[in-house]
Design a protein around this motif. Structure first.
Motif, mmCIF file in Angstrom:
data_model
loop_
_atom_site.group_PDB
_atom_site.id
_atom_site.type_symbol
_atom_site.label_atom_id
_atom_site.label_comp_id
_atom_site.label_asym_id
_atom_site.label_seq_id
_atom_site.Cartn_x
_atom_site.Cartn_y
_atom_site.Cartn_z
ATOM 1 N N ALA A 190 -1.089 4.278 7.156
ATOM 2 C CA ALA A 190 -0.286 3.144 6.689
ATOM 3 C C ALA A 190 1.015 3.038 7.489
ATOM 4 O O ALA A 190 1.435 1.943 7.890
ATOM 5 N N GLY A 191 1.661 4.174 7.727
ATOM 6 C CA GLY A 191 2.889 4.159 8.518
ATOM 7 C C GLY A 191 2.649 3.719 9.949
ATOM 8 O O GLY A 191 3.458 2.982 10.536
ATOM 9 N N PHE A 246 0.828 -1.205 0.000
ATOM 10 C CA PHE A 246 0.000 0.000 0.000
ATOM 11 C C PHE A 246 0.865 1.259 0.000
ATOM 12 O O PHE A 246 0.603 2.208 -0.741
ATOM 13 N N ILE A 247 1.896 1.270 0.853
ATOM 14 C CA ILE A 247 2.778 2.439 0.932
ATOM 15 C C ILE A 247 3.462 2.701 -0.409
ATOM 16 O O ILE A 247 3.585 3.853 -0.842
ATOM 17 N N LEU A 248 3.864 1.639 -1.102
ATOM 18 C CA LEU A 248 4.460 1.794 -2.429
ATOM 19 C C LEU A 248 3.466 2.428 -3.402
ATOM 20 O O LEU A 248 3.796 3.363 -4.146
ATOM 21 N N GLY A 300 -1.666 3.332 -11.679
ATOM 22 C CA GLY A 300 -0.847 2.244 -11.157
ATOM 23 C C GLY A 300 -0.808 2.240 -9.637
ATOM 24 O O GLY A 300 -0.905 1.171 -9.003
ATOM 25 N N GLY A 301 -0.664 3.420 -9.042
ATOM 26 C CA GLY A 301 -0.650 3.505 -7.585
ATOM 27 C C GLY A 301 -1.959 3.078 -6.968
ATOM 28 O O GLY A 301 -1.983 2.436 -5.909
ATOM 29 N N ARG A 302 -3.046 3.398 -7.640
ATOM 30 C CA ARG A 302 -4.365 2.994 -7.126
ATOM 31 C C ARG A 302 -4.507 1.475 -7.116
ATOM 32 O O ARG A 302 -5.089 0.907 -6.195
ATOM 33 N N VAL A 303 -3.984 0.817 -8.135
ATOM 34 C CA VAL A 303 -4.052 -0.646 -8.166
ATOM 35 C C VAL A 303 -3.252 -1.251 -7.004
ATOM 36 O O VAL A 303 -3.735 -2.134 -6.285
#
Length: 539
Positions: free
Chosen positions: A204-205, A107-109, A128-131
């Motif tokens: 997320a962190g 998720f962080i990526l 791409g980030g959403r996927v």
């Protein structure tokens, strides 16, 4: 009975309800903050003037603009669908805790990739980030309810799994308000729309760091042959010593359940798939999936993802006014979720919440749709909302008051409870995938539904909520206060609407008999556990 009085399946030491079990559930629930934040921020971020200018969406036609918005939103759900399935393999081999590490990292990526998008690079990094972010949250949506249910004492299981839902609402609350804030106080530059995208890295962190502290599920450890570590973790979570009768009972129940399903199903990766041949297992998989169909059939995700469109259909105009109304929607949901998890879920019961919530929500939807049909507010814009429009907005918030403490979180609680040890991971993966599948359909086609049906969208959702009442009454048993090891007995009882009372009565008789037999007996821990198993087998 007091507000927080608990109905227990057996006498339970006060030490069991300690800060560790609540803290562990809270840490795991940072995953739902990630999910809730996305469901709230993305729709209003796409409506920010800075985002529209950055990617020149204002130059596009209405249909093309709607398609881009739908793709940005729905790619996340598509990733989440597959993530929830991937999590089955991960939880089988790595366990609950390590799997959270893996998928929160993904998720962080994905969230980081989104921050690299601009006019020159186009929307590709956001897509791409959403996927990737979707894969991460889809997996977490499968892992966290299981993890919390497996560490929870039965009397507060609904409340603790409810923390997962509360995290969802807190994330949503931040997501709804952040765009109101940046639209009001940040100039319409690239920074304005980057801030909402960047904030999703915060929960997320916190989850990534918190996973360093939480313990692995004792149930998973015992099921995977790590009995001593499982007992150690259970004692830490319960704040009891290994020779406490409560621990002896619980370990006995767990051990018996593991051994029984090894005999009947098997413990390998593929054996739970083979168990799908068993009709009672098939039935629970169907119920888990259907609950999320009815949840999405309420219209909640159409409202979450496209709240500006929903409020404009009620006659609310202006970007800031729409954002403010959306933010108040988030406040109402969060407050009601707190009431739900503190009291309603473990006192009022799962079935009652679902049925009464659907009935009240359906009435509100009929009223809202009727107002839009008669007044046509989008075709007759005014600077102020007329009295009838204010009434429609009131019924919208009343719909929220019915929906939030019922269908918003209760399906997650039920799915975290209803599966046995060997099919729990696969069952939760199936349920979570179903949630994201229906979520994807709603998020992908809501703009088209509003275009094609107009006010009919509200009648459509109202009709589905009515049908869900019959589904719950005839098919879904009450699970509150039932130990996970007794769920097979519960789902075998007929008729469904009387099953809960009968199983609770059996459990009390069983526990009294066990304690009479064990009273004064000089037995080793293993002998006590064996006695526990023998006594419990009648369930």
């Amino acid at each position: 009975m007091g507000l927080l009085t608990l109905k227990e399946d057996r006498p339970t030491p006060k030490a069991v309800y300690n800060w560790r079990v609540y803290a562990s559930a809270s840490v795991a629930s940072f995953a739902s903050c990630m999910i809730g934040y996305d469901s709230a921020f993305i729709g209003t971020t796409l409506a920010l003037p800075s985002f529209i200018n950055e990617f020149q969406l204002g130059l596009l036609g209405a249909a093309e603009k709607s398609l881009i918005s739908a793709n940005i939103v729905s790619l996340y759900q598509a990733g989440a669908f597959f993530g929830s399935l991937f999590a089955y393999g991960s939880t089988h081999y790595l366990g609950r805790r390590k799997s959270l590490f893996v998928f929160v990292s993904i998720f962080i990526l994905g969230a980081g990739l989104m921050l690299g998008a601009n006019r020159e690079r186009g929307l590709g990094l956001i897509y791409g980030g959403r996927v990737l972010a979707g894969i991460g949250v889809g997996a977490c949506s499968m892992i966290v309810p299981i993890y919390i249910s497996e560490l929870s004492p039965p009397a507060v299981r609904g409340r603790l799994v409810g923390l997962y839902e509360l995290g969802w609402q807190i994330g949503g609350l931040v997501g709804f308000w952040i765009n109101y804030g940046v639209n009001l106080h940040v100039p319409p530059t690239r920074t304005q729309w980057l801030i909402p995208f960047a904030v999703q890295l915060i929960p997320a962190g916190l989850l990534f760091l918190g996973a360093l502290w939480i313990k692995e599920s004792p149930r998973w450890l015992i099921a995977n042959g790590r009995r001593e570590q499982g007992i150690e973790n259970l004692c830490w979570i319960r704040n009891l010593s290994p020779d406490d009768i409560y621990i002896i009972e619980e370990v006995g129940f767990l051990q018996e359940e593991v051994e029984r399903y090894r005999r009947e199903v098997g413990a390998s990766f593929w054996k739970p798939f083979a168990s799908l041949k068993i009709r009672r297992v098939q039935w629970r998989f169907f119920l888990g999936s259907a609950l999320f169909f009815w949840q999405n059939g309420s219209g909640i995700n159409a409202i979450n993802y496209y709240s500006p469109k929903v409020f404009s259909s009620l006659g609310i105009t202006g970007t800031n006014t729409g954002f403010l109304t959306t933010g108040l929607f988030g406040v109402v949901k969060t407050v009601l979720t707190i009431i739900w998890l503190l009291y309603l879920i473990d006192h009022f019961g799962r079935r009652n919440l679902l049925m009464y919530g659907a009935l009240g929500g359906s009435i509100c939807m009929w009223i809202i749709g009727t107002y839009i049909k008669i007044a046509e507010p989008e075709k007759n814009p005014t600077d102020t909302v007329p009295p009838a429009g204010i009434a429609a907005i009131f019924f919208f918030y009343l719909w929220t008051a019915f929906y939030t403490p019922s269908w918003n979180g209760t399906p997650w609680v039920l799915n975290s409870e209803m599966f046995d040890q060997n099919t729990r991971s696969l069952g939760q993966a199936s349920a979570a995938a179903s949630n994201w599948f229906w979520n994807f359909l709603v998020s992908r086609f809501t703009p088209q539904l509003f275009t094609a049906l107009g006010y009919g969208v509200y009648f459509f959702f109202a009709s589905l909520m009515i049908l869900s009442i019959f589904f719950v009454f005839f098919l879904v048993p009450e699970t509150k206060s039932i130990p996970l090891e007794a769920m097979d007995r519960l789902f075998d009882e007929r008729p469904v609407w009387k099953a809960h009372g009968r199983v609770i009565e059996i459990l009390h008789v069983q526990d009294e008999e066990w304690r009479r037999n064990a009273d004064g007996a000089d037995l080793s821990q293993d002998e006590k556990m064996a006695t526990t198993v023998d006594q419990r087998e009648t369930i």
